[in-house]
Design an enzyme around this catalytic site. Sequence first.
Site, PDB file in Angstrom:
ATOM      1  N   ASN A  92      -8.649   2.092   3.828  1.00 16.03           N
ATOM      2  CA  ASN A  92      -9.020   2.002   2.410  1.00 16.03           C
ATOM      3  C   ASN A  92      -9.008   0.527   1.990  1.00 16.03           C
ATOM      4  O   ASN A  92      -7.978  -0.147   2.118  1.00 16.03           O
ATOM      5  CB  ASN A  92      -8.024   2.834   1.589  1.00 16.03           C
ATOM      6  CG  ASN A  92      -8.303   2.759   0.102  1.00 16.03           C
ATOM      7  OD1 ASN A  92      -8.508   1.683  -0.450  1.00 16.03           O
ATOM      8  ND2 ASN A  92      -8.296   3.899  -0.552  1.00 16.03           N
ATOM      9  N   HIS A 127      -7.788  -2.458  -2.199  1.00 15.53           N
ATOM     10  CA  HIS A 127      -6.910  -3.558  -2.618  1.00 15.53           C
ATOM     11  C   HIS A 127      -7.499  -4.943  -2.351  1.00 15.53           C
ATOM     12  O   HIS A 127      -7.046  -5.930  -2.928  1.00 15.53           O
ATOM     13  CB  HIS A 127      -5.521  -3.409  -2.003  1.00 15.53           C
ATOM     14  CG  HIS A 127      -4.782  -2.266  -2.628  1.00 15.53           C
ATOM     15  ND1 HIS A 127      -4.491  -2.240  -3.973  1.00 15.53           N
ATOM     16  CD2 HIS A 127      -4.334  -1.103  -2.118  1.00 15.53           C
ATOM     17  CE1 HIS A 127      -3.871  -1.101  -4.256  1.00 15.53           C
ATOM     18  NE2 HIS A 127      -3.767  -0.393  -3.152  1.00 15.53           N
ATOM     19  N   HIS A 138     -12.422   3.997  -3.403  1.00 15.56           N
ATOM     20  CA  HIS A 138     -12.294   4.873  -4.569  1.00 15.56           C
ATOM     21  C   HIS A 138     -13.006   4.176  -5.725  1.00 15.56           C
ATOM     22  O   HIS A 138     -12.560   3.114  -6.168  1.00 15.56           O
ATOM     23  CB  HIS A 138     -10.790   5.055  -4.865  1.00 15.56           C
ATOM     24  CG  HIS A 138     -10.492   5.991  -5.995  1.00 15.56           C
ATOM     25  ND1 HIS A 138      -9.196   6.348  -6.330  1.00 15.56           N
ATOM     26  CD2 HIS A 138     -11.278   6.644  -6.879  1.00 15.56           C
ATOM     27  CE1 HIS A 138      -9.215   7.180  -7.348  1.00 15.56           C
ATOM     28  NE2 HIS A 138     -10.463   7.370  -7.725  1.00 15.56           N
ATOM     29  N   ARG A 197     -13.200   4.160  -9.182  1.00 21.41           N
ATOM     30  CA  ARG A 197     -12.462   4.752 -10.311  1.00 21.41           C
ATOM     31  C   ARG A 197     -13.302   4.686 -11.580  1.00 21.41           C
ATOM     32  O   ARG A 197     -14.148   3.804 -11.728  1.00 21.41           O
ATOM     33  CB  ARG A 197     -11.143   4.012 -10.529  1.00 21.41           C
ATOM     34  CG  ARG A 197     -10.160   4.193  -9.378  1.00 21.41           C
ATOM     35  CD  ARG A 197      -8.817   3.574  -9.733  1.00 21.41           C
ATOM     36  NE  ARG A 197      -8.099   4.373 -10.688  1.00 21.41           N
ATOM     37  CZ  ARG A 197      -7.045   5.139 -10.405  1.00 21.41           C
ATOM     38  NH1 ARG A 197      -6.558   5.195  -9.189  1.00 21.41           N
ATOM     39  NH2 ARG A 197      -6.463   5.845 -11.344  1.00 21.41           N
ATOM     40  N   ARG A 201     -11.401  -0.398 -11.911  1.00 22.06           N
ATOM     41  CA  ARG A 201     -10.372  -1.452 -11.845  1.00 22.06           C
ATOM     42  C   ARG A 201     -10.399  -2.228 -10.532  1.00 22.06           C
ATOM     43  O   ARG A 201      -9.922  -3.342 -10.456  1.00 22.06           O
ATOM     44  CB  ARG A 201      -8.978  -0.868 -12.071  1.00 22.06           C
ATOM     45  CG  ARG A 201      -8.476  -0.007 -10.946  1.00 22.06           C
ATOM     46  CD  ARG A 201      -7.028   0.352 -11.124  1.00 22.06           C
ATOM     47  NE  ARG A 201      -6.842   1.284 -12.213  1.00 22.06           N
ATOM     48  CZ  ARG A 201      -5.782   2.102 -12.309  1.00 22.06           C
ATOM     49  NH1 ARG A 201      -4.847   2.051 -11.388  1.00 22.06           N
ATOM     50  NH2 ARG A 201      -5.664   2.953 -13.287  1.00 22.06           N
ATOM     51  N   GLU A 204     -13.949   8.244  -2.366  1.00 26.40           N
ATOM     52  CA  GLU A 204     -12.961   8.977  -3.182  1.00 26.40           C
ATOM     53  C   GLU A 204     -13.419   8.959  -4.620  1.00 26.40           C
ATOM     54  O   GLU A 204     -13.811   7.902  -5.136  1.00 26.40           O
ATOM     55  CB  GLU A 204     -11.602   8.279  -3.125  1.00 26.40           C
ATOM     56  CG  GLU A 204     -10.792   8.592  -1.913  1.00 26.40           C
ATOM     57  CD  GLU A 204      -9.432   7.902  -1.994  1.00 26.40           C
ATOM     58  OE1 GLU A 204      -9.000   7.501  -3.101  1.00 26.40           O
ATOM     59  OE2 GLU A 204      -8.822   7.740  -0.951  1.00 26.40           O
ATOM     60  N   THR A 231      -3.097   6.748  -7.200  1.00 21.75           N
ATOM     61  CA  THR A 231      -3.206   8.199  -7.328  1.00 21.75           C
ATOM     62  C   THR A 231      -1.829   8.835  -7.203  1.00 21.75           C
ATOM     63  O   THR A 231      -1.106   8.557  -6.250  1.00 21.75           O
ATOM     64  CB  THR A 231      -4.141   8.750  -6.231  1.00 21.75           C
ATOM     65  OG1 THR A 231      -5.313   7.951  -6.211  1.00 21.75           O
ATOM     66  CG2 THR A 231      -4.502  10.187  -6.493  1.00 21.75           C
ATOM     67  N   GLU A 262      -7.292  16.769   2.101  1.00 21.55           N
ATOM     68  CA  GLU A 262      -6.497  15.602   2.473  1.00 21.55           C
ATOM     69  C   GLU A 262      -5.091  15.861   1.966  1.00 21.55           C
ATOM     70  O   GLU A 262      -4.864  15.996   0.749  1.00 21.55           O
ATOM     71  CB  GLU A 262      -7.055  14.307   1.854  1.00 21.55           C
ATOM     72  CG  GLU A 262      -6.191  13.111   2.272  1.00 21.55           C
ATOM     73  CD  GLU A 262      -6.680  11.770   1.738  1.00 21.55           C
ATOM     74  OE1 GLU A 262      -7.891  11.590   1.521  1.00 21.55           O
ATOM     75  OE2 GLU A 262      -5.812  10.888   1.538  1.00 21.55           O
ATOM     76  N   HIS A 286      -1.791   8.462   1.876  1.00 17.25           N
ATOM     77  CA  HIS A 286      -1.020   7.911   0.768  1.00 17.25           C
ATOM     78  C   HIS A 286       0.362   7.490   1.250  1.00 17.25           C
ATOM     79  O   HIS A 286       1.166   8.322   1.659  1.00 17.25           O
ATOM     80  CB  HIS A 286      -0.874   8.862  -0.425  1.00 17.25           C
ATOM     81  CG  HIS A 286      -0.893   8.105  -1.718  1.00 17.25           C
ATOM     82  ND1 HIS A 286       0.175   7.387  -2.150  1.00 17.25           N
ATOM     83  CD2 HIS A 286      -1.886   7.907  -2.615  1.00 17.25           C
ATOM     84  CE1 HIS A 286      -0.157   6.784  -3.279  1.00 17.25           C
ATOM     85  NE2 HIS A 286      -1.398   7.074  -3.582  1.00 17.25           N
TER      86      HIS A 286
HETATM   87  N1  PXP Z   1      -5.698   8.836   0.092  1.00 20.60           N
HETATM   88  C1  PXP Z   1      -5.919   8.882  -1.241  1.00 20.60           C
HETATM   89  C2  PXP Z   1      -6.530  10.098  -1.817  1.00 20.60           C
HETATM   90  C3  PXP Z   1      -5.593   7.778  -2.054  1.00 20.60           C
HETATM   91  O1  PXP Z   1      -5.842   7.834  -3.383  1.00 20.60           O
HETATM   92  C4  PXP Z   1      -5.050   6.628  -1.463  1.00 20.60           C
HETATM   93  C5  PXP Z   1      -4.707   5.435  -2.309  1.00 20.60           C
HETATM   94  O2  PXP Z   1      -5.837   4.812  -2.763  1.00 20.60           O
HETATM   95  C6  PXP Z   1      -4.843   6.621  -0.070  1.00 20.60           C
HETATM   96  C7  PXP Z   1      -5.148   7.745   0.681  1.00 20.60           C
HETATM   97  C8  PXP Z   1      -4.291   5.427   0.647  1.00 20.60           C
HETATM   98  O3  PXP Z   1      -2.992   5.224   0.226  1.00 20.60           O
HETATM   99  P1  PXP Z   1      -2.252   3.882   0.615  1.00 20.60           P
HETATM  100  O4  PXP Z   1      -2.990   2.764  -0.053  1.00 20.60           O
HETATM  101  O5  PXP Z   1      -0.864   4.082   0.076  1.00 20.60           O
HETATM  102  O6  PXP Z   1      -2.284   3.777   2.106  1.00 20.60           O
END
Ligand code: PXP
Length: 241
Positions: free
Chosen positions: A7, A10, A43, A45, A49, A70, A101, A152, A192
């Site tokens: 992902n 960030h 994602h 959003r 953001r 996402e 999330t 998921e 997550h």
């Molecule tokens: N899965 C989902 C649905 C999420 O919203 C996120 C966070 O954006 C992640 C996975 C990845 O989580 P992390 O950034 O904590 O690895």
Amino acid sequence: MIDLLINIDHIATLRNARRETFPDPVHAAALCEQAGADGIVFHLREDRRHITDRDARLLRDTVQSKLDFELSTADDIVQICCELQPDLATLVPERREEVTTEGGLDVLQHRTRLRDVIRRLYDAGIPEVALFLDPDLDQIEAACEVGANCIELHTGDYANAATPAERRALAERLAQGAERAHALGLQIHAGHGLDYRNFRLFADTVPHVKEVSIGFAVIARAVFTGLPEAVREMRRVVKGY
Ligand code: PXP
């Protein structure tokens, strides 16, 4: 063998903190792929953001591996997802005030809306639609009923466990959820809070997981090691080589 999807939200968070054009999540996605990621997650959003519409479009045009979009069930975002046709659409709950999330979808509460959105996504040609869920057996059954072909599993509580015993218990709970989803014919993803240290117990305990989505741990490590090395290290943790 579990697939590792990275992902890259960030990277965009960092860029937007200075209202800059860099670092570019599109560039980051290419580096992740070169370093061995099996796919890229973003994602879009409602408040934009981190990832922007421009990012989403360019990611669709440039990502060669699996692309996971996402999204919430907001109409305009669903429309963009339908137009971009990612390989996978993962529906998540979204609240403006949250930092990230928090928790899975309440499918039982939002059956009708979810059924409609899932239908729209399939009709647009998106082959996989996942619902982000806590390992709650009723929610997992409802996900199947409303037509999702993947779930998921939300691993946030597992990742935040206060003690090793609590973490083991939460891993067992995820395992029960995975067993039920598998018995229903659903494909299982997870994510997550997964990181370099907590991944192994998760993988050793929870069966049938096809792919994991990992963001923060990898991007945070990349600040010190560089992104390719951070992805390669996570890949070694996930795949064992
Ligand atoms: N899965 C989902 C649905 C999420 O919203 C996120 C966070 O954006 C992640 C996975 C990845 O989580 P992390 O950034 O904590 O690895």
